[in-house]
Design a protein around this motif. Structure first.
Motif, mmCIF file in Angstrom:
data_model
loop_
_atom_site.group_PDB
_atom_site.id
_atom_site.type_symbol
_atom_site.label_atom_id
_atom_site.label_comp_id
_atom_site.label_asym_id
_atom_site.label_seq_id
_atom_site.Cartn_x
_atom_site.Cartn_y
_atom_site.Cartn_z
ATOM 1 N N GLU A 170 -15.526 -0.203 11.043
ATOM 2 C CA GLU A 170 -14.411 -1.153 11.027
ATOM 3 C C GLU A 170 -13.142 -0.323 10.829
ATOM 4 N N ALA A 171 -12.349 -0.258 11.888
ATOM 5 C CA ALA A 171 -11.152 0.589 11.827
ATOM 6 C C ALA A 171 -10.176 0.072 10.776
ATOM 7 N N LEU A 172 -9.555 1.007 10.066
ATOM 8 C CA LEU A 172 -8.583 0.670 9.025
ATOM 9 C C LEU A 172 -7.256 1.379 9.332
ATOM 10 N N PRO A 173 -6.174 0.944 8.702
ATOM 11 C CA PRO A 173 -4.874 1.589 8.967
ATOM 12 C C PRO A 173 -4.927 3.076 8.634
ATOM 13 N N HIS A 174 -4.190 3.861 9.407
ATOM 14 C CA HIS A 174 -4.193 5.309 9.174
ATOM 15 C C HIS A 174 -2.806 5.881 9.405
ATOM 16 N N PHE A 175 -2.625 7.093 8.890
ATOM 17 C CA PHE A 175 -1.378 7.832 9.098
ATOM 18 C C PHE A 175 -1.684 9.151 9.791
ATOM 19 N N ALA A 176 -0.945 9.403 10.860
ATOM 20 C CA ALA A 176 -1.152 10.650 11.599
ATOM 21 C C ALA A 176 -0.102 11.693 11.269
ATOM 22 N N ASN A 177 0.932 11.305 10.548
ATOM 23 C CA ASN A 177 1.963 12.285 10.167
ATOM 24 C C ASN A 177 2.671 11.807 8.900
ATOM 25 N N GLU A 178 3.514 12.662 8.388
ATOM 26 C CA GLU A 178 4.161 12.373 7.113
ATOM 27 C C GLU A 178 5.111 11.180 7.212
ATOM 28 N N GLU A 179 5.784 11.057 8.345
ATOM 29 C CA GLU A 179 6.749 9.970 8.493
ATOM 30 C C GLU A 179 6.043 8.616 8.375
ATOM 31 N N GLN A 180 4.892 8.505 8.995
ATOM 32 C CA GLN A 180 4.154 7.245 8.912
ATOM 33 C C GLN A 180 3.737 6.950 7.474
ATOM 34 N N ALA A 181 3.291 7.964 6.782
ATOM 35 C CA ALA A 181 2.819 7.764 5.403
ATOM 36 C C ALA A 181 3.970 7.452 4.450
ATOM 37 N N MET A 182 5.144 8.011 4.728
ATOM 38 C CA MET A 182 6.294 7.809 3.837
ATOM 39 C C MET A 182 7.064 6.528 4.153
ATOM 40 N N ASP A 183 6.711 5.864 5.222
ATOM 41 C CA ASP A 183 7.375 4.602 5.575
ATOM 42 C C ASP A 183 7.196 3.604 4.426
ATOM 43 N N PRO A 184 8.292 3.098 3.899
ATOM 44 C CA PRO A 184 8.147 2.186 2.740
ATOM 45 C C PRO A 184 7.353 0.929 3.054
ATOM 46 N N ASP A 185 7.255 0.598 4.324
ATOM 47 C CA ASP A 185 6.485 -0.586 4.696
ATOM 48 C C ASP A 185 5.028 -0.271 5.011
ATOM 49 N N ALA A 186 4.630 0.982 4.845
ATOM 50 C CA ALA A 186 3.257 1.368 5.195
ATOM 51 C C ALA A 186 2.270 0.774 4.200
ATOM 52 N N PRO A 187 1.081 0.405 4.676
ATOM 53 C CA PRO A 187 0.061 -0.078 3.733
ATOM 54 C C PRO A 187 -0.412 1.070 2.844
ATOM 55 N N VAL A 188 -0.906 0.729 1.662
ATOM 56 C CA VAL A 188 -1.432 1.761 0.763
ATOM 57 C C VAL A 188 -2.840 2.130 1.219
ATOM 58 N N VAL A 189 -2.998 3.375 1.619
ATOM 59 C CA VAL A 189 -4.281 3.843 2.155
ATOM 60 C C VAL A 189 -5.040 4.679 1.131
ATOM 61 N N PHE A 190 -4.291 5.330 0.242
ATOM 62 C CA PHE A 190 -4.934 6.273 -0.680
ATOM 63 C C PHE A 190 -4.801 5.791 -2.123
ATOM 64 N N MET A 191 -5.855 6.047 -2.882
ATOM 65 C CA MET A 191 -5.846 5.716 -4.307
ATOM 66 C C MET A 191 -4.651 6.390 -4.985
ATOM 67 N N GLY A 192 -3.870 5.628 -5.688
ATOM 68 C CA GLY A 192 -2.696 6.187 -6.347
ATOM 69 C C GLY A 192 -1.464 6.180 -5.474
ATOM 70 N N GLY A 193 -1.600 5.750 -4.208
ATOM 71 C CA GLY A 193 -0.444 5.684 -3.308
ATOM 72 C C GLY A 193 -0.488 6.731 -2.223
ATOM 73 N N ASN A 194 0.342 6.519 -1.203
ATOM 74 C CA ASN A 194 0.351 7.433 -0.056
ATOM 75 C C ASN A 194 1.160 8.692 -0.317
ATOM 76 N N THR A 195 1.967 8.651 -1.343
ATOM 77 C CA THR A 195 2.736 9.840 -1.725
ATOM 78 C C THR A 195 2.669 9.971 -3.245
ATOM 79 N N ARG A 196 3.006 11.147 -3.704
ATOM 80 C CA ARG A 196 3.021 11.357 -5.148
ATOM 81 C C ARG A 196 4.116 12.360 -5.472
ATOM 82 N N PRO A 197 4.953 12.049 -6.438
ATOM 83 C CA PRO A 197 6.010 13.009 -6.788
ATOM 84 C C PRO A 197 5.413 14.275 -7.374
ATOM 85 N N GLY A 198 5.983 15.386 -6.985
ATOM 86 C CA GLY A 198 5.537 16.661 -7.522
ATOM 87 C C GLY A 198 6.475 17.141 -8.604
ATOM 88 N N THR A 199 6.602 18.426 -8.700
ATOM 89 C CA THR A 199 7.392 19.029 -9.756
ATOM 90 C C THR A 199 8.877 18.814 -9.511
#
Lengths: 768, 78
Positions: A170-199
């Protein structure tokens, strides 16, 4: 043209060193630990911890002042085995009744597994085992993610059976590049969010620095994802005897693989033996056993027969790691006299599904007294990253060194002179103020023209330069030395040769210590039955293993002296071993040959275990690389004409293998700049070039003359050199292309269409 | 003002992080620098994997990272 003969004094003339030691996200250690005689002096640079003082044994057996073999050009002792095919890589291992394993992988970048049907595969001819790696209901997170596995009696039957495995997704939403993942309207695909602040970092007064600046550059820089492309793909041959597993693995660490297999299979580590006699490239991707090794061993366990599982090239690209991308939106300032002021960056990068770029040491090396940074790890649905030659450094080097050339142009300074002015304080592990002018003279830097080749015609030439650093260092490795009554010497160590010549330098250091020719020593490595050593990564192999080999051989020799001394009527502590003899140090005529000395052992064998001790190795190294390129501005094709690599690595153990590492590193960096590129379809998320035809690599005709200047620093002991030379050439090439074309080059790879686009952009007004 | 904030401790702490989390620095023969910043610069490539699955996903199918491989996660071993 500046006069490079007038160098700033060592340690002087530098701007204020950067903040506290080793700020996360800041520049790498400038000097750092071990920046002085091995294990000796106080730390310099960024406040790192002082190295452990030399041990008593290291002081007793320092590296020889007048070596016979060390530092010379010793050919690989296993070279003949390799060129004649006698050397057995994992893929060459064949066991009686052996099956062939294969992994069924997801074709989709993100999906839920609805069902897996193995029934047809299990009925196929020759199939002996099959199982679900993931169960229905689980998710696959990238193309190539593991789903099921099968083993049969021939490779062809295994492939046929793999095709019979029916998987419903069953196909699910995916991101092929950083822009897609950082889109504020993107669905949450990864546990903890699609991005994470670093140092985050805020050092000094960023705004005050910008106010001091005569020039400010604001631009975005980016490096792409590449894969490891090991010529020998990841592979295992697994064979069980009862509850004990023997695994021939293509790995950079027999002991890490032992633990990985044990934990992956749920069996005691003592029940796993891993063997790696020869290994054909890992570049960081083989520091773990990997799912493929566990799957191969499990298939073997199920079938009760040996199994060989070798990944193909597509699997290598999809699921054995990659170098993460790295981008940074940068604002940087410089005073009118060319002093760096402030550096502000918002960086990001992706290491694939659930993995980021990690620590990104920007600004790289140079001294910006005021720095402000944010960072964001971005997760996309691609294969996950694994460590790749100097993790973080090639990206950080590019992001910084390209900016440095642009800033140098703003203040109308020569790029070499500008770098020297802003280089960190000079210490033995950070010799930029020496290497840059030395390299400039050797390279003929005075022939460099200003940005933009003014000569007519479509072929433009340009010069570029970049510098780099890396840590490395050693500890922990153990070794075992046998001296037998017939004169045989065997040195055993559980390190492994990943293609760099480790077997040769194990024999070399043993022979040097025992006063024997290298042919008199048998080096046995690559087996968990030998004394423990770490994985070969992080430029730690030589600095970890060579002190252990040196001290173990020295202890064995001590034991032999005790046996021989009575026959010569002298005290053991008066003896030395040179040129195949054991004799009184002050009277070379009073002695015996090595073979006669060993006869005194009678029925005994000298058998000694020892390990690494502080004082014979150091951490950190530095280097500079220069290049000249020719760019066809009608086609966008870049040809690298020549390269100069200056590199320090402490004590040179074997000049030949050391240079080989630098050749390899330089070519790797050239591939990063000009050829390699993992391309994901932005819609389907699938890799469009998972091969070695459309995933480009330099061919022999692409590789120019490479001159290497090795900077001997024997007083520092052994320092690893696997990673440093792979860092900076890509940035130097980009700077050379900019010097040739006059066009701003701010992202990799430098494929022809991007060069042409940059030239067109420059004609339209540019971005400077 | 001079502040530095490490928003993501990449050093694995026994009793806090799952015992099965792995990264490169754990498997090379190098004395970890007592300064986490220096240590991280050398070996924190951001690449983590699970010793049990030998992939960058845990037994529960979720990513392996220090920020989420901690107590409370069903597969976490402390």
């Amino acid at each position: 043209m500046p006069n490079f003969d007038q160098q700033p004094p060592a340690g002087g003339g530098a701007p204020t060193p950067q903040g506290r030691g080793g700020a996360p996200g800041g520049a790498p250690p400038a000097g750092g630990r071990g920046a002085a005689p091995a294990g000796g002096a106080a730390p310099q640079g960024r406040g790192a911890a002082p190295p452990a003082p030399p041990s008593a044994l290291a002081l007793k057996y320092p590296w020889p002042a007048k070596p016979v073999l060390l530092g010379t050009r010793v050919k690989r002792i296993d070279g003949p085995d390799k060129v004649t095919g006698r050397a057995k890589y994992t893929h060459d291992i064949n066991r009686p009744g052996m099956l062939y394993g294969r992994i069924i992988r997801s074709p989709l970048p993100h999906a839920r597994i609805v069902s897996i049907d193995l029934s047809a595969a299990l009925k196929a001819p020759g199939v002996k085992a099959a199982y679900n790696v993931k169960e229905p209901g689980a998710q696959v997170m990238y193309q190539g993610d593991t789903v099921a596995a099968v083993a049969a009696d021939t490779e062809e039957r295994t492939k046929d059976a793999a095709r019979l495995v029916k998987v419903e997704y069953e196909a699910l939403p995916h991101f092929a590049n950083e822009e897609q993942a950082m889109d504020p309207d993107a669905p949450v695909v990864f546990m903890g969010g699609n991005t994470r602040p670093g140092t985050a970092q805020d050092v000094g007064d960023i705004e005050a620095g910008f106010k001091q600046s005569a020039h400010i550059i604001e631009a975005t820089y980016y490096t792409h994802v590449i894969t490891h492309v090991c010529l020998e793909s990841h592979s295992i041959v697994a064979e069980w005897e009862g509850d004990k597993l023997t695994a021939w693995c293509s790995t950079q660490g027999v002991f890490p693989s032992q633990q990985g297999l044990a934990m992956g299979l749920g069996i005691p580590a003592a029940n796993v033996r891993v063997i790696t006699q020869y290994m054909g490239g890992g570049f960081g991707s083989k520091l773990q056993a990997g799912a493929e090794a566990v799957i191969g061993a499990k298939l073997s366990q199920m079938a009760k027969l040996p199994v060989k599982l070798t990944l193909d090239r597509k699997e290598e690209h999809l699921d054995t790691g990659n170098r993460p991308s790295a981008g940074a939106k940068v604002k940087a300032g410089v005073t009118a006299d060319g002093t760096l002021t402030s550096y502000q960056a918002d960086s990001w990068g992706t290491g694939g599904a659930g993995q980021g770029v990690g620590n990104l040491p920007i600004p790289y090396i140079y001294t910006f007294p005021n720095r402000k940074r944010t960072h964001k790890d971005v997760y996309i649905n691609s294969g996950t990253q694994r460590p790749m030659r100097a993790p973080g450094h090639p990206q950080a080097c590019f992001l910084t060194e390209v900016l440095m050339d642009e800033l140098a142009d703003r203040v109308k300074m020569d790029p070499v002179e500008f770098r020297i002015k802003n280089a960190p304080v000079q210490v033995p592990s950070a010799m930029y103020r020496t290497y840059l002018p030395e390299g400039a003279k050797l390279f003929g830097w005075d022939k460099r023209h200003a940005t933009g080749d003014p000569t007519p015609g479509p072929i433009k030439t340009g010069f570029g330069v970049s510098v780099h650093t890396w840590g490395g260092g050693g500890s922990g490795t153990q070794a075992h030395c046998d001296i037998m009554a017939d004169g045989t010497v065997v040195m055993k160590c559980g390190t492994q040769d990943i293609g760099t010549g480790t077997r040769t330098i194990v024999a070399l250091v043993t022979a040097e210590t025992l006063g024997l020719p290298i042919t008199a020593v048998r080096a046995e490595i690559g087996d968990t039955n030998y004394p423990r050593s770490g994985g070969s990564g992080g430029s730690t192999t030589a600095p970890s293993a060579m002190p252990a080999i040196r001290l173990t051989a020295a202890k064995a020799l001590e034991a032999l002296f005790v046996k021989v001394a009575p026959t010569l009527g002298v005290s053991a502590d008066t003896l030395v071993a040179t040129n195949g003899r054991i004799h009184v140090k002050d009277d070379p005529t009073k002695g015996v040959t090595w073979k006669d000395a060993c006869k005194t052992l009678g029925a005994d064998t000298i058998s000694v275990d020892h390990m690494w001790e502080a004082g014979l190795s150091s951490v950190n190294s530095s280097g500079a690389q220069f290049t000249e390129v020719a760019v066809d501005i009608e086609t966008g094709i870049v040809k690298v004409k020549r390269i100069l690599a200056i590199q320090d690595c402490g004590l040179v153990v074997d000049r030949l293998t050391c240079e080989s590492q630098i050749y390899g590193g330089v070519i790797s960096s050239m591939n990063f700049a000009l050829y390699e590129d993992r391309i994901l379809d932005r819609v389907t998320g699938q890799m469009v070039n998972p091969n070695m035809e459309m995933y480009l690599l330099a061919g022999m005709s692409d590789i120019p003359k490479i001159d290497i200047i090795l900077k001997d620093m024997p007083e520092r002991g052994v320092v690893g050199v696997g990673e440093p030379p792979t860092v900076s050439l890509s940035a130097a090439i980009a700077n050379a292309v900019r010097n040739a074309t006059g066009a701003a080059i701010r992202s990799l790879p430098l494929h022809p269409h991007k060069i042409l686009a940059a030239i067109e952009q420059q004609k339209a007004g540019g971005t400077l | 003002m001079e502040t530095e904030e490490n928003l993501r401790s990449t050093r694995i702490v026994f009793g806090v992080h799952c015992l099965k989390i792995r990264h490169k620095g754990m498997y090379v023969s190098y004395e970890p620098d007592p300064d986490p910043a220096v240590y991280n610069e050398l070996f924190d490539s951001g690449s983590y994997w699970c010793a049990q699955t030998q992939t960058s996903f845990g037994p529960d199918g979720q990513p392996v990272r220090p920020d989420i491989c901690q107590g409370g996660r069903t597969c976490c071993a402390l």
